[in-house]
Design a protein around this motif. Structure first.
Motif, mmCIF file in Angstrom:
data_model
loop_
_atom_site.group_PDB
_atom_site.id
_atom_site.type_symbol
_atom_site.label_atom_id
_atom_site.label_comp_id
_atom_site.label_asym_id
_atom_site.label_seq_id
_atom_site.Cartn_x
_atom_site.Cartn_y
_atom_site.Cartn_z
ATOM 1 N N CYS A 440 2.650 -2.073 -9.306
ATOM 2 C CA CYS A 440 1.287 -2.480 -8.944
ATOM 3 C C CYS A 440 1.160 -2.705 -7.446
ATOM 4 O O CYS A 440 0.164 -2.315 -6.822
ATOM 5 C CB CYS A 440 0.898 -3.752 -9.711
ATOM 6 N N ALA A 441 2.189 -3.339 -6.854
ATOM 7 C CA ALA A 441 2.145 -3.602 -5.418
ATOM 8 C C ALA A 441 2.147 -2.301 -4.616
ATOM 9 O O ALA A 441 1.378 -2.117 -3.664
ATOM 10 C CB ALA A 441 3.333 -4.482 -5.014
ATOM 11 N N VAL A 442 3.051 -1.341 -5.003
ATOM 12 C CA VAL A 442 3.123 -0.050 -4.293
ATOM 13 C C VAL A 442 1.812 0.712 -4.444
ATOM 14 O O VAL A 442 1.273 1.260 -3.480
ATOM 15 C CB VAL A 442 4.309 0.768 -4.819
ATOM 16 N N SER A 443 1.271 0.736 -5.698
ATOM 17 C CA SER A 443 0.011 1.448 -5.929
ATOM 18 C C SER A 443 -1.119 0.841 -5.109
ATOM 19 O O SER A 443 -1.910 1.557 -4.488
ATOM 20 C CB SER A 443 -0.335 1.409 -7.414
ATOM 21 N N GLY A 444 -1.155 -0.482 -5.091
ATOM 22 C CA GLY A 444 -2.185 -1.149 -4.302
ATOM 23 C C GLY A 444 -2.063 -0.837 -2.819
ATOM 24 O O GLY A 444 -3.055 -0.620 -2.118
ATOM 25 N N GLY A 445 -0.798 -0.801 -2.325
ATOM 26 C CA GLY A 445 -0.581 -0.479 -0.909
ATOM 27 C C GLY A 445 -1.030 0.932 -0.574
ATOM 28 O O GLY A 445 -1.671 1.173 0.470
ATOM 29 N N LEU A 446 -0.679 1.887 -1.465
ATOM 30 C CA LEU A 446 -1.084 3.278 -1.225
ATOM 31 C C LEU A 446 -2.600 3.414 -1.208
ATOM 32 O O LEU A 446 -3.175 4.112 -0.363
ATOM 33 C CB LEU A 446 -0.487 4.181 -2.307
ATOM 34 N N VAL A 447 -3.252 2.759 -2.172
ATOM 35 C CA VAL A 447 -4.717 2.812 -2.201
ATOM 36 C C VAL A 447 -5.307 2.234 -0.919
ATOM 37 O O VAL A 447 -6.254 2.779 -0.338
ATOM 38 C CB VAL A 447 -5.238 2.053 -3.435
ATOM 39 N N ILE A 452 -7.894 3.067 4.372
ATOM 40 C CA ILE A 452 -7.914 2.898 5.829
ATOM 41 C C ILE A 452 -8.016 4.250 6.521
ATOM 42 O O ILE A 452 -8.778 4.437 7.492
ATOM 43 C CB ILE A 452 -6.662 2.134 6.290
ATOM 44 N N ILE A 453 -7.246 5.253 6.020
ATOM 45 C CA ILE A 453 -7.293 6.592 6.622
ATOM 46 C C ILE A 453 -8.681 7.194 6.476
ATOM 47 O O ILE A 453 -9.247 7.762 7.426
ATOM 48 C CB ILE A 453 -6.221 7.498 5.974
ATOM 49 N N LEU A 454 -9.260 7.097 5.274
ATOM 50 C CA LEU A 454 -10.601 7.648 5.058
ATOM 51 C C LEU A 454 -11.624 6.983 5.961
ATOM 52 O O LEU A 454 -12.497 7.649 6.546
ATOM 53 C CB LEU A 454 -10.980 7.477 3.591
ATOM 54 N N LEU A 455 -11.523 5.653 6.066
ATOM 55 C CA LEU A 455 -12.453 4.953 6.957
ATOM 56 C C LEU A 455 -12.259 5.378 8.405
ATOM 57 O O LEU A 455 -13.218 5.529 9.164
ATOM 58 C CB LEU A 455 -12.264 3.441 6.804
ATOM 59 N N GLY A 456 -10.952 5.570 8.822
ATOM 60 C CA GLY A 456 -10.692 6.015 10.206
ATOM 61 C C GLY A 456 -11.250 7.392 10.481
ATOM 62 O O GLY A 456 -11.853 7.646 11.533
#
Length: 602
Positions: A440-447, A452-456
């Motif tokens: 869950c932590a890894v999935s949350g981090g990837l999301v 952040i990339i999409l917003l950038g």
């Protein structure tokens, strides 16, 4: 010398008609001494009432004598502890008073023992009578249910006056007695407003008591009753019957006298007479009923009648179609040890058919069945279980129609004294819980990174759009703006850095104007034909080593161009910055390095 003991006398209580002993210490202090004379006195009489004389003979051969009123009732015994007590057998109320024993020893001084005798005179045995004055003994009645009962108890005499109480078995019913002084009587009257069925064969006792030594005097009567009402409690009242199959229904009543005649009916209907038969014996009747149609399922009624009267409310029995049994009721763990479990349940409705019960024990950790029993009653015990282990208990019943719902519970056997408390059992979810948390932590981090990339990207595209819009709107102004490139012996002033994303790879197209200015369009620089060859610096280091000209107040950003002569009088149009400027000469392309400095004119 005579010793007189003015001490508090010993109080002795005697029951009239029974034996009583008065104390006298005749034991000498010295082994070579013995009593020579023992005298007993009563009240203030100077004459002894009893004498024991051994002055001229051994004490064990002493002569005994008493006054006539004691005659054979008084005797000094040598075997009592201590010896020398005066026994009165039997004692009478006239014996009550103060007594003194005098002992003259052969060597020791005279010894006195004082005592006070209190004689209790027992009252006469209580007499029980009814409200009409007739004496009652043993079995009384019979009384009809609901009738009132009045009993009178009398006790005569007694010293002191007795208490008179009514009891039922060991339960006190009434202690409100009264004394009749003239007749030396005590009276207590018991009144019961309405006799109930639980009063049948009740033992009612009247007790007279005036001391704590003897047992109370008791007279007892037993109540006999007649009963019409009534259905016996805790009967089976629901019966299941298959269609066209006979069943037996039991009707039990409570009645006194027990000679009862019965009558049966099915909801007052007449069309079941050929389906209903019955037989009776005293207070019981058994009906055989066969439901032949679907509307024959309903309620059967049973009445009883004896010589007291007819049953007011009939007994009702419900006949229903057969079905699966009811779930076992009120199951409890009665006994639990380290190796055994016991379960006790109440039987639910059987569905109208014979039912049996199944008891199953599962080891929760191993997920396996370790015990399985079938019985006609829901009382089970499993032995040989593992200590300190969690088990799942299941109890259910079944009949020919099917199985009931299952009663389940989890219970652990007790630990042995040598066992440690086991660690709590982990299921598959508990075992994989850390892995799930990590995933869950890894999935949350990837999301989060993707967001952040999409917003950038979106923000950068927005910035590009704004810059393009600004460049389009301000194009004409930017074309009119220029700076003078003043050459020096070591270099030239920089042109503005072009936007590295606006045509970064185009070779500048150079055009000259009438006044010799250079303009560039879409990241290109236009040079005059007489600009000549512009030498390039060999490296950025050489550019950094040269001194930079002073900045003026020119707003557009410019970059330093090295190797440009002062005579060129070069003017450059500044557009959004670019890391290099390019010069196009037939057969030759030259790049001019642009420094990070902006707004510079040389």
């Amino acid at each position: 010398m005579i010793d007189i003991f003015p001490l508090f006398p010993t109080v002795v209580t005697g029951i009239s008609g029974l034996k009583t002993s008065l104390p006298c210490n005749i034991t000498p202090k010295f082994e070579d001494d013995s009593p020579a004379l023992v005298l007993w006195y009563k009240d203030k009489s100077p004459t002894p009432i009893y004498t024991l004389d051994a002055r001229k003979i051994p004490f064990d051969q002493a002569r005994h004598s008493s006054v006539d009123s004691l005659a054979s009732r008084a005797h000094v015994t040598m075997i009592s502890n201590p010896p020398g007590s005066l026994e009165l057998d039997p004692v009478i109320d006239a014996d009550e008073g103060a007594y003194r024993c005098r002992v003259d020893f052969r060597r020791e001084r005279t010894r006195y023992t004082d005592s006070k005798l209190k004689v209790i005179v027992l009252p006469g045995k209580p007499i029980i009578s009814n409200e009409n004055g007739h004496v009652l003994r043993s079995l009384i009645g019979p009384y009809n249910e609901g009738a009132s009962l009045v009993l009178r108890c009398e006790a005569e005499g007694g010293n002191p006056s007795p208490s008179l109480t009514w009891w039922r078995e060991s339960v006190l019913l009434d202690d409100t007695y009264m004394q009749v002084t003239n007749d030396r009587k005590v009276i207590n009257e018991l009144s019961i407003g309405s006799l109930q069925r639980h009063d049948l064969m009740a033992a009612l006792s009247c007790q007279a008591k005036n001391n704590n030594i003897s047992q109370p005097l008791i007279s007892t009567v037993t109540v006999d009753m007649n009963f019409p009402p009534v259905c016996k409690l805790n009967q089976q009242v629901i019966y299941g019957a298959p269609l066209n199959e006979p069943i037996n229904i039991h009707c039990d009543v409570e009645a006194e006298p027990p000679e009862v005649t019965f009558q049966w009916s099915f909801n007052d209907s007449k069309d079941v007479e050929d389906s209903l038969t019955y037989e009776s014996n005293l207070t019981k009747s058994i009906a055989t009923f066969t439901p032949r149609k679907h509307y024959h399922y309903g309620t059967l009624l049973c009445w009883g009648r004896n010589e007291v009267g007819s049953q007011t409310d009939p007994c009702a029995y419900k006949v229903i179609p057969t079905g699966t049994p009811q779930k076992p009721l009120s199951c409890t763990i009665n006994n639990r040890t380290s190796v055994a479990l016991e379960v006790v349940c109440l039987e639910g409705y059987s569905g109208g058919l014979n039912q049996r019960f199944i008891f199953e024990v599962y080891n929760v950790a191993l997920k396996e069945l370790v015990a399985n029993f079938t019985a006609s009653h829901p009382i089970f015990s499993a032995h040989g279980l593992s200590p300190g282990t969690l088990f799942l208990i299941s109890v259910y019943s079944f009949n020919q129609k099917g199985r009931s719902e299952i009663w389940t519970t989890k219970v652990s056997t007790l630990l042995n004294s040598s066992q440690k408390i086991p660690a709590p059992e982990k299921d598959w979810f508990g075992a994989f819980k850390p892995v799930l948390v990590l995933l869950c932590a890894v999935s949350g981090g990837l999301v989060l990174v993707i967001l952040i990339i999409l917003l950038g990207v979106k923000f950068r595209r927005k910035q590009k759009a704004e810059r393009k819009s600004a460049a389009t709107n301000n194009g004409e102004e930017n074309r009119e703006e220029s700076i003078n490139l003043k050459t020096s012996g070591e270099g030239y002033t920089p042109l503005s850095m072009l936007d590295d994303e606006r045509c970064p790879d185009l070779i500048p197209e150079m055009r000259s104007t009438q006044d010799g200015d250079i303009f560039f369009h879409c990241d290109s620089v236009r040079w005059p034909k007489n600009a000549g060859h512009i030498p390039m610096s060999s490296s950025r280091d050489s550019e950094q080593e040269r001194p930079r000209p002073a900045l003026d107040s020119f707003v557009p950003q410019v970059a330093t161009v090295h190797g440009l002569s002062q005579e060129s009088g070069l003017r450059v149009k500044v557009l959004p910055s670019s890391p290099v400027l390019r010069r196009s000469i037939p057969g030759e392309v030259m790049e001019l390095a642009v420094s990070e400095e902006r707004n510079t004119e040389v």
